[in-house]
Design a protein around this motif. Structure first.
Motif, mmCIF file in Angstrom:
data_model
loop_
_atom_site.group_PDB
_atom_site.id
_atom_site.type_symbol
_atom_site.label_atom_id
_atom_site.label_comp_id
_atom_site.label_asym_id
_atom_site.label_seq_id
_atom_site.Cartn_x
_atom_site.Cartn_y
_atom_site.Cartn_z
ATOM 1 N N THR A 193 7.218 16.683 -1.555
ATOM 2 C CA THR A 193 7.352 15.590 -0.582
ATOM 3 C C THR A 193 6.022 14.932 -0.244
ATOM 4 O O THR A 193 5.969 14.049 0.597
ATOM 5 N N HIS A 194 4.944 15.355 -0.888
ATOM 6 C CA HIS A 194 3.624 14.835 -0.539
ATOM 7 C C HIS A 194 3.402 13.424 -1.075
ATOM 8 O O HIS A 194 2.884 12.546 -0.379
ATOM 9 N N VAL A 195 3.810 13.182 -2.309
ATOM 10 C CA VAL A 195 3.527 11.917 -2.984
ATOM 11 C C VAL A 195 4.442 10.814 -2.455
ATOM 12 O O VAL A 195 5.631 11.031 -2.211
ATOM 13 N N SER A 252 7.649 13.433 -8.074
ATOM 14 C CA SER A 252 6.209 13.582 -8.273
ATOM 15 C C SER A 252 5.733 14.766 -7.437
ATOM 16 O O SER A 252 5.820 14.734 -6.219
ATOM 17 N N ASP A 253 5.234 15.803 -8.081
ATOM 18 C CA ASP A 253 4.903 17.042 -7.387
ATOM 19 C C ASP A 253 3.397 17.223 -7.274
ATOM 20 O O ASP A 253 2.645 16.855 -8.166
ATOM 21 N N VAL A 254 2.979 17.820 -6.155
ATOM 22 C CA VAL A 254 1.618 18.313 -6.018
ATOM 23 C C VAL A 254 1.676 19.823 -6.243
ATOM 24 O O VAL A 254 2.337 20.546 -5.496
ATOM 25 N N VAL A 255 1.027 20.288 -7.295
ATOM 26 C CA VAL A 255 1.125 21.682 -7.713
ATOM 27 C C VAL A 255 -0.170 22.404 -7.372
ATOM 28 O O VAL A 255 -1.267 21.928 -7.689
ATOM 29 N N PHE A 256 -0.040 23.562 -6.716
ATOM 30 C CA PHE A 256 -1.191 24.379 -6.358
ATOM 31 C C PHE A 256 -1.191 25.636 -7.229
ATOM 32 O O PHE A 256 -0.162 26.292 -7.402
ATOM 33 N N HIS A 257 -2.375 25.959 -7.783
ATOM 34 C CA HIS A 257 -2.549 27.159 -8.597
ATOM 35 C C HIS A 257 -3.634 28.032 -7.995
ATOM 36 O O HIS A 257 -4.541 27.552 -7.303
ATOM 37 N N THR A 308 0.845 -1.195 0.000
ATOM 38 C CA THR A 308 0.000 0.000 0.000
ATOM 39 C C THR A 308 0.875 1.238 0.000
ATOM 40 O O THR A 308 1.779 1.372 0.838
ATOM 41 N N ASN A 309 0.615 2.135 -0.939
ATOM 42 C CA ASN A 309 1.335 3.415 -1.036
ATOM 43 C C ASN A 309 0.391 4.544 -0.651
ATOM 44 O O ASN A 309 -0.671 4.713 -1.264
ATOM 45 N N TYR A 310 0.768 5.310 0.356
ATOM 46 C CA TYR A 310 -0.070 6.426 0.804
ATOM 47 C C TYR A 310 0.321 7.702 0.065
ATOM 48 O O TYR A 310 1.492 8.015 -0.082
ATOM 49 N N TYR A 311 -0.711 8.426 -0.393
ATOM 50 C CA TYR A 311 -0.583 9.584 -1.262
ATOM 51 C C TYR A 311 0.112 9.167 -2.550
ATOM 52 O O TYR A 311 1.269 9.484 -2.804
ATOM 53 N N SER A 312 -0.622 8.428 -3.349
ATOM 54 C CA SER A 312 -0.094 7.844 -4.574
ATOM 55 C C SER A 312 -0.527 8.671 -5.776
ATOM 56 O O SER A 312 -1.724 8.896 -5.979
ATOM 57 N N ALA A 313 0.442 9.147 -6.553
ATOM 58 C CA ALA A 313 0.116 9.859 -7.790
ATOM 59 C C ALA A 313 -0.541 8.883 -8.754
ATOM 60 O O ALA A 313 -0.152 7.719 -8.841
ATOM 61 N N ILE A 365 0.513 33.100 -0.965
ATOM 62 C CA ILE A 365 -0.597 32.169 -0.772
ATOM 63 C C ILE A 365 -0.031 30.858 -0.250
ATOM 64 O O ILE A 365 0.942 30.319 -0.790
ATOM 65 N N ILE A 366 -0.628 30.345 0.803
ATOM 66 C CA ILE A 366 -0.191 29.070 1.378
ATOM 67 C C ILE A 366 -1.340 28.063 1.290
ATOM 68 O O ILE A 366 -2.518 28.433 1.313
ATOM 69 N N THR A 367 -0.993 26.798 1.196
ATOM 70 C CA THR A 367 -1.988 25.732 1.063
ATOM 71 C C THR A 367 -1.571 24.526 1.887
ATOM 72 O O THR A 367 -0.396 24.346 2.212
ATOM 73 N N ALA A 368 -2.560 23.704 2.209
ATOM 74 C CA ALA A 368 -2.300 22.451 2.915
ATOM 75 C C ALA A 368 -3.429 21.481 2.593
ATOM 76 O O ALA A 368 -4.551 21.896 2.261
ATOM 77 N N MET A 369 -3.117 20.172 2.686
ATOM 78 C CA MET A 369 -4.111 19.138 2.421
ATOM 79 C C MET A 369 -4.112 18.131 3.556
ATOM 80 O O MET A 369 -3.091 17.860 4.174
#
Length: 466
Positions: free
Chosen positions: A361-363, A340-345, A260-265, A448-452
């Motif tokens: 570092t999310h993925v 693998s990047d999580v990109v916020f726009h 199991t991979n957590y936060y999988s692209a 602008i800052i974001t979090a998930m």
């Protein structure tokens, strides 16, 4: 003279397989005492293709299958046969109409140098081949849940179902002795999208015409139903595909486990809070990685709109970014690794998009499997990617740290928004996950800052005391 035909099983170093019908189940390298001399396989067996194997009882005349007389008593002659380590996996007949048996690969029965799936670690070998019960991890990275699963690879009818999968794929008999080809064909056949394979995927939340993926607790009913009906079984999601494929691999003697991979692209639409796949152990002589045998990663579910199988890809190659090696290493690398990047726009007033943040570092935050011989978790993240701050990760982390330093001079401000579950209950599907994405803007800098965060809602636990 009256000749009696007798068959004896002498399976060593492990328990015998269940034999509930006249078919004899034989492992590669096992000694089976029979009074016959030939083992043809397929509709038109040929010696040159390995589908017809003469077996001789004398040392002076031997083939790839070793034969010898072990006992003579009255009018009964006992002959021992040891199949070759690289022989074809499938149904054989001894002297055509006399007797039939099924030959499997098995990593405990042959010499390490002979068998492509030999696993020399005894604890891992018992876990990855012989163990019929397992644990599959799901949930969220910081809220890990467990799901028990009965693989049942030794149950009556499962082997016939696994062999039918290869027959349904019209896999050539001569390819069934090569583990790379076997797992690649089976990987495609586990989903039904393009070849009427075993399982129908469904992520809609509507399972009216089948069984909800969360209702399955084992592979047996799925495989037996597919073998009897010859139709895909409804429904599955990633862990069901992985579990059934795990049964297939272990049934044929190929060491495997569910990962199991957590936060999988995944695909081009974003990432999953978790995703399951398989690892299996085999030699890859086609890869120049400096190792004879490697753990290989496999997908079964449709991983893209036009991609219905994935792997086997070397886990070692994935970690080192060697995405040129077959098969599909680039896709798996993107699922778990540091590039693998999580990109916020942020959308401007004129409708154009502005890059806000890139989280590198999310993925692939955590990769887990069941510990061999135990019921605890085994963290294998370091087998897929370098730790933060090490190796290939240092350059990317230094860039991210420079951006983070911009916010270090500001005083933190804590705010707690009210989120009521009643607003979301009607939209929840069976796994009950809420995916929060929070965005804020700093007045002083305009940054602008974001979090998930993924939050899983749990049913109340029921405790029964006697």
């Amino acid at each position: 003279m009256l000749v009696k035909f007798r068959v004896f099983l002498n399976i060593f170093r492990q328990k015998a397989l269940c034999v509930l019908d006249p078919t004899i189940y034989l492992l590669k390298g096992d000694h089976v005492n029979v009074l016959m001399f030939a083992a043809p396989s397929g509709s038109s067996p040929q010696f040159s293709k390995g589908t017809y194997v003469p077996v001789f009882p004398t040392r002076e005349r031997q083939t790839t299958w070793e034969g010898r007389i072990t006992n003579t008593s009255d009018n009964v002659v006992t002959m021992a046969i040891t199949p070759a380590a690289n022989c074809i996996v499938g149904k054989y007949q001894i002297s055509r109409d006399i007797l039939a048996f099924v030959l499997l690969k098995h990593p405990t029965c042959c010499l390490p140098s002979e068998d492509a799936v030999f696993l020399d670690d005894e604890t891992e070998r018992q876990e990855c081949v012989m163990t019929e019960m397992g644990i599959i991890y799901h949930g969220a990275y910081d809220d890990i849940a467990e799901r028990d699963w009965n693989y049942g690879q030794f149950n009556y009818g499962i082997l016939d179902a696994c062999l039918y999968i290869m027959d349904r794929a019209e896999m050539p008999i001569t390819n069934r002795g090569e583990p790379i080809k076997v797992v690649r064909v089976a990987s495609a056949m586990l989903n039904s999208r393009d070849d009427e394979g075993v399982l129908v995927g469904n992520w809609s939340g509507d399972y009216t015409y089948g069984v909800a993926p969360t209702s399955w607790t084992g592979s047996m009913n799925i495989l037996l139903t597919y073998n009897s009906s010859k139709m895909p079984v409804c429904y599955a999601q990633c862990w069901v595909y992985a579990a059934v494929f795990n049964t297939f691999l272990r049934c044929l003697g190929i060491p495997s486990w569910v990962v199991t991979n957590y936060y999988s692209a995944h695909d081009n639409d974003g990432n999953l809070n978790y995703h399951c796949w398989n690892e299996c152990y085999m030699s890859r002589p086609d890869l120049a990685l400096g190792a004879g045998r490697l753990w290989m990663q496999h997908h079964r579910r449709p991983v893209m709109v036009s991609m219905y199988r994935c792997g086997p890809a070397s886990v070692q190659a994935i970690k080192h970014g060697q995405i040129c090696f077959p098969f599909d290493a680039a896709f798996v690398f993107a699922e778990v690794n540091i590039n693998s990047d999580v990109v916020f726009h942020s959308r401007r007033k004129d409708g154009t998009m502005e890059l806000v943040r890139v989280n590198r570092t999310h993925v692939g935050r955590l990769v887990l499997t069941k510990s061999p011989g135990d019921v605890t978790r085994r963290d294998i993240t370091d087998q897929y990617k370098f730790a933060e701050g090490q190796g290939l990760h240092r350059t990317q982390m230094s860039v991210f740290q420079e951006a983070a330093d911009l916010f270090s001079v500001l005083e933190p401000e804590l705010r707690k928004p009210l989120v009521e579950s009643k607003n979301y209950m009607k939209r929840l599907v069976e796994q009950a996950n809420l995916h929060f994405i929070v965005t804020g803007k700093i007045r002083e800098t305009g940054q602008i800052i974001t979090a998930m965060k993924v939050v899983t809602l749990h049913n109340p636990k029921l405790i029964v005391e006697v």
